[in-house]
Write a protein that holds these residues in place. Sequence first.
Motif, mmCIF file in Angstrom:
data_model
loop_
_atom_site.group_PDB
_atom_site.id
_atom_site.type_symbol
_atom_site.label_atom_id
_atom_site.label_comp_id
_atom_site.label_asym_id
_atom_site.label_seq_id
_atom_site.Cartn_x
_atom_site.Cartn_y
_atom_site.Cartn_z
ATOM 1 N N ASP A 74 24.535 -7.041 -6.819
ATOM 2 C CA ASP A 74 23.597 -7.112 -7.953
ATOM 3 C C ASP A 74 22.624 -8.287 -7.785
ATOM 4 O O ASP A 74 21.423 -8.143 -8.021
ATOM 5 C CB ASP A 74 24.354 -7.265 -9.274
ATOM 6 C CG ASP A 74 25.066 -5.982 -9.688
ATOM 7 O OD1 ASP A 74 24.763 -4.915 -9.114
ATOM 8 O OD2 ASP A 74 25.931 -6.050 -10.584
ATOM 9 N N ASN A 75 23.150 -9.447 -7.356
ATOM 10 C CA ASN A 75 22.291 -10.625 -7.152
ATOM 11 C C ASN A 75 21.282 -10.376 -6.041
ATOM 12 O O ASN A 75 20.092 -10.712 -6.181
ATOM 13 C CB ASN A 75 23.126 -11.861 -6.843
ATOM 14 C CG ASN A 75 23.919 -12.344 -8.043
ATOM 15 O OD1 ASN A 75 23.625 -11.991 -9.178
ATOM 16 N ND2 ASN A 75 24.949 -13.131 -7.787
ATOM 17 N N HIS A 78 18.617 -7.945 -7.247
ATOM 18 C CA HIS A 78 17.708 -8.626 -8.174
ATOM 19 C C HIS A 78 16.723 -9.512 -7.394
ATOM 20 O O HIS A 78 15.506 -9.476 -7.640
ATOM 21 C CB HIS A 78 18.519 -9.457 -9.172
ATOM 22 C CG HIS A 78 17.690 -10.175 -10.169
ATOM 23 N ND1 HIS A 78 16.952 -9.528 -11.135
ATOM 24 C CD2 HIS A 78 17.470 -11.513 -10.361
ATOM 25 C CE1 HIS A 78 16.311 -10.420 -11.869
ATOM 26 N NE2 HIS A 78 16.617 -11.632 -11.421
ATOM 27 N N ASN A 82 12.651 -8.992 -7.057
ATOM 28 C CA ASN A 82 11.701 -10.066 -7.401
ATOM 29 C C ASN A 82 10.753 -10.342 -6.247
ATOM 30 O O ASN A 82 9.534 -10.486 -6.434
ATOM 31 C CB ASN A 82 12.444 -11.350 -7.784
ATOM 32 C CG ASN A 82 13.073 -11.251 -9.165
ATOM 33 O OD1 ASN A 82 12.675 -10.409 -9.971
ATOM 34 N ND2 ASN A 82 14.039 -12.093 -9.431
#
Length: 102
Positions: A74-75, A78, A82
């Motif tokens: 998930d990190n 993300h 970005n």
Amino acid sequence: MHLTSWLVDAAAAAAILLVFLKVIDHFKRKPTLEQELEKLLRQIRAEVNELHHEQTSHLVEVRARIEGAHQRVDNLTHDLNNKLQRLPGEIVDLLHKTGSLS
């Protein structure tokens, strides 16, 4: 002589009786089949409980690892999103700085 023969016969009979009583005593002391099965069942239950505990601990560890991996994915997703959103603007800025775009 008759008394001696009788005493020898009596001693032999007593020895045979003693062996017979020892055999009976040996089998009397042995646990019954039901007791043996109950003992075996307790051992099996103890082993199953130990295996269950080990498997539960292992499962908790695996779940923690999976949860940690999901969080890392998930990190990374993300961060990647970005960076991908900023990329067009950075490309345009770079093109302006190099003079490729006026």
